[in-house]
Design an enzyme around this catalytic site. Sequence first.
Site, short mmCIF file in Angstrom:
data_model
loop_
_atom_site.label_atom_id
_atom_site.label_comp_id
_atom_site.label_asym_id
_atom_site.label_seq_id
_atom_site.Cartn_x
_atom_site.Cartn_y
_atom_site.Cartn_z
CD GLU A 109 -2.88 -1.28 2.32
OE1 GLU A 109 -2.49 -1.53 3.36
OE2 GLU A 109 -4.08 -0.85 2.27
CD GLU A 129 -3.69 -6.00 3.77
OE1 GLU A 129 -3.59 -6.96 2.67
OE2 GLU A 129 -3.02 -5.06 3.58
C1 3H9 Z 1 -1.32 -4.95 7.28
O1 3H9 Z 1 -0.40 -4.65 6.65
C2 3H9 Z 1 -2.73 -4.24 7.31
C3 3H9 Z 1 -2.78 -3.01 6.44
O2 3H9 Z 1 -3.53 -3.07 5.27
C4 3H9 Z 1 -3.15 -1.70 6.94
C5 3H9 Z 1 -2.36 -1.08 7.84
C6 3H9 Z 1 -2.86 0.29 8.55
N1 3H9 Z 1 4.12 -7.71 11.90
O3 3H9 Z 1 6.79 -15.78 9.01
P1 3H9 Z 1 8.03 -15.63 9.92
C7 3H9 Z 1 7.30 -11.62 12.23
S1 3H9 Z 1 -1.89 -6.44 7.82
C8 3H9 Z 1 4.57 -8.08 12.91
O4 3H9 Z 1 8.42 -16.65 10.81
P2 3H9 Z 1 9.24 -16.30 7.20
C9 3H9 Z 1 6.75 -13.09 12.88
O5 3H9 Z 1 5.90 -13.12 13.93
C10 3H9 Z 1 -0.24 -7.27 7.56
N2 3H9 Z 1 5.53 -9.17 12.97
O6 3H9 Z 1 9.10 -15.79 8.73
C11 3H9 Z 1 8.20 -13.63 13.13
O7 3H9 Z 1 8.48 -13.28 14.59
P3 3H9 Z 1 9.31 -14.04 15.36
C12 3H9 Z 1 0.00 -7.85 6.07
C13 3H9 Z 1 5.65 -9.83 11.52
O8 3H9 Z 1 10.30 -16.00 6.45
C14 3H9 Z 1 9.08 -12.97 12.34
O9 3H9 Z 1 8.48 -11.74 11.81
N3 3H9 Z 1 1.22 -8.68 6.24
C15 3H9 Z 1 4.90 -9.43 10.77
O10 3H9 Z 1 8.83 -17.66 6.99
C16 3H9 Z 1 9.47 -13.85 11.19
O11 3H9 Z 1 8.10 -14.36 10.42
C17 3H9 Z 1 0.93 -10.00 6.37
O12 3H9 Z 1 0.13 -10.66 6.68
C18 3H9 Z 1 4.20 -8.40 10.71
N4 3H9 Z 1 3.41 -7.86 9.57
O13 3H9 Z 1 7.89 -15.31 6.39
C19 3H9 Z 1 2.45 -10.82 6.24
N5 3H9 Z 1 5.34 -10.20 9.61
O14 3H9 Z 1 10.49 -14.47 14.89
C20 3H9 Z 1 2.68 -11.42 7.50
C21 3H9 Z 1 6.22 -11.34 10.07
O15 3H9 Z 1 9.18 -13.35 16.68
N6 3H9 Z 1 4.00 -12.18 7.42
N7 3H9 Z 1 6.28 -10.84 11.50
O16 3H9 Z 1 8.43 -15.15 15.73
C22 3H9 Z 1 4.31 -13.17 6.46
O17 3H9 Z 1 3.68 -13.77 5.73
C23 3H9 Z 1 5.69 -13.96 6.75
O18 3H9 Z 1 6.07 -13.43 8.02
C24 3H9 Z 1 6.54 -13.55 5.89
C25 3H9 Z 1 8.07 -13.95 6.18
C26 3H9 Z 1 6.16 -13.94 4.36
C27 3H9 Z 1 7.08 -12.12 5.79
#
Ligand code: 3H9
Length: 711
Positions: A109, A129
């Site tokens: 975004e 999301e």
């Molecule tokens: C959004 O953006 C809303 C907007 O539209 C509006 C805003 C106003 N936040 O998965 P991993 C942490 S909603 C906080 O093991 P990988 C995760 O908890 C968001 N923490 O790694 C973990 O922590 P820990 C939309 C996050 O390499 C560490 O990072 N985005 C976030 O297997 C490593 O993560 C998503 O839904 C976050 N956004 O995969 C994306 N993302 O080590 C969500 C990750 O302490 N994330 N963490 O356990 C993912 O899909 C995967 O983490 C990603 C990496 C593919 C990025």
Amino acid sequence: MNNVVRVERQDEIAIVIIDKPPVNAIGQDVYEELMSAFDALQGDTSVKGVVILAAGRTFIAGADIKLLELAARGEGGRLYLHPLLEKIENFARPVIAGFHGTALGGGVELAMSAHYRVSTPDAQMGQPEVNLGIIPGAEGTQRLPRLVGVAAAVDMCVSGKPVKAPEALKLGLIDRIIEGDLRTGAIAFAREMALRPSHVKTSERNDKLGTPETNSPIFVAGREQAAKIRRNMTAPLAAIEAIQAAATLPWKQGIEKERELADACLKSDQALALMHAFFAERGVAKIPDIPKDLPTIDIRKAAIIGAGTMGGGIAMALVNAGISVILKDNDQASLDRGMAAIRRNYDVSVKRGRFTQETVEARMAMIHPQLGYDGFETANLILEAVFESMALKKQIFAEIDKIAGPDCVLASNTSTLDIDEIASATSRPERVIGMHFFSPANIMRLVEVVRGAKTSKEIVATTLALTKKLGKVGVVVGNCWGFVGNRMMFPYIREAQFLVEEGATPSMVDKVLFDFGMAMGIFAVDDMGGIDVLWRVREERKHLEKAGLRKPLMTDKLYKMGRLGQKTGAGWYRYDENRKSTPDPEVEALIVETARNADIPQRTITPEEIVERCFYVMINEGARILEEGYALRAADIDTVYLSGYGFPGYRGGPMWYADSVGLKKILQRIQDFQRVHGEQWEPAPLLRQLADQGRTFAQWDAEQEKRFASQ
Ligand code: 3H9
């Protein structure tokens, strides 16, 4: 002081770098520092263009979900990116976002408010999301359709699936793929764009928004897609409504509509449950006595014993992750059958466009079918996947103990049996572990990692690292009968069977479970897995059954009739040649007759009773597992059920669901059922304790984490 955003210069181009490990999520700090960076750059006329990049392994992976979770709980945390997006879009000189890794959610975004986007060839970008029960709430539902068109925007927001850079280029989400160094390429692109007299703002682009006539079928199809792949969920429908607003309303009104819908989703129970599920899945890898950096064994070569459905599926999961496999069975016919099944599964993947024929040939070539133990001595992992017989498993482990190299992991795919007893057949129980895959093992994400009394930390850490490499979720569980998943599944299936004996029908029970959100009803699951499987498991335990306790009556009957489920064309249901099920009056009549012979009174069963008896008994068993220490956290149990048993994500898993119903109410209903149905409904002490104290499983988890931290 700038902590998470820094600005560098290369001549007339400014490079804004977000540097907040691990995934550059946007929290208040990133937001504020970006605001000040752009304020400062605005006044600097020597800057002719700005490139936004992120440090580390990925571009921004979205807004900080921890903040969103606070907002969902009504405890602050709401992040409005709008002023920042406005500042970027209104920046007087071109702003270019450069993607690498996975650009997701708020990251995309933010990038869409820039004037241009470039990407490495292998980056992916998406709006996931919906997986969290929310919608792109930072103008994403308004800018995305303006860049990629309404149909692609609907698809991306409903499926939540990211697109790869080449696809993003075709769609118009990015403007160029940069081969070679991203920073160098993005700066060169910025210089090129700086020569242009003006730069179109995404918010002012309307050329891809379509007309009511062209859009109408897209929205209908989107809602159908949502009903199919996101059953019972509100967020995908809200996302479509927001995109509809983008296509019909002026920009400002569209933004207002998006905000209204985004706020409603964020405050929903579904969002809370899905955010819980997100962190629960990431929490399972945190084992209190195993340091994160403990060295693990690199698994490059595996040997599997048993070429049946499980062995074949596991072989596919391993070679898909680049690990070569020896697949052993006792006779050529079984081996041939196993290899043919693997080939058939891969053929389906080719037909569906998931793999190319070349990829499949390369993967098939990595599986070496054989009858003997040749090559086992150099495998890093030997995995047994034969049927559930303790005697057979012990014999196999005694054999592989003689052959395996000293560093080899010895794993069993048992779904219920005592891993310590299996390990006792070897001279090295510390290297033995359970890896309980779920069928089809090449698809299902869950692996229960069964830690035996003597399993070493190195082997647990190695197995967890392996499950991650396979793209699966490894949940460490203790060595009790059925581990976590099946131990809770058995009372669930037992109550479902009791309900049909008391007057419901299998299809009635399954419909209620499906409407609750389960991927499949329990009788359909039983037919798919095979009624012989459940029958065999019960036979193995018959000597432990307590005399006088009510037992389900139908499994034995169906088994004896050869109604083994889908594979015989009939089980609880009847199946046509396409495996489509229909209720079978013959079975329904047999159930009634069986109940009459056993003097079980017939009555009307309500959907409410079906939900309560099936799920409360499961939750009660979960509470027992927790207090006995066979799962580390209630959230781990939730992850087992969400990733392996088709429990709906928007209910957060059985233990989260229990909290949402209220433990007091659950205890009270369990006590009601105990009065009617007897000791199989004895409340678990932990459930009773939490309910009496007005606490939740989530609170118990939080206290548990504190206990872990202080150890
Ligand atoms: C959004 O953006 C809303 C907007 O539209 C509006 C805003 C106003 N936040 O998965 P991993 C942490 S909603 C906080 O093991 P990988 C995760 O908890 C968001 N923490 O790694 C973990 O922590 P820990 C939309 C996050 O390499 C560490 O990072 N985005 C976030 O297997 C490593 O993560 C998503 O839904 C976050 N956004 O995969 C994306 N993302 O080590 C969500 C990750 O302490 N994330 N963490 O356990 C993912 O899909 C995967 O983490 C990603 C990496 C593919 C990025």
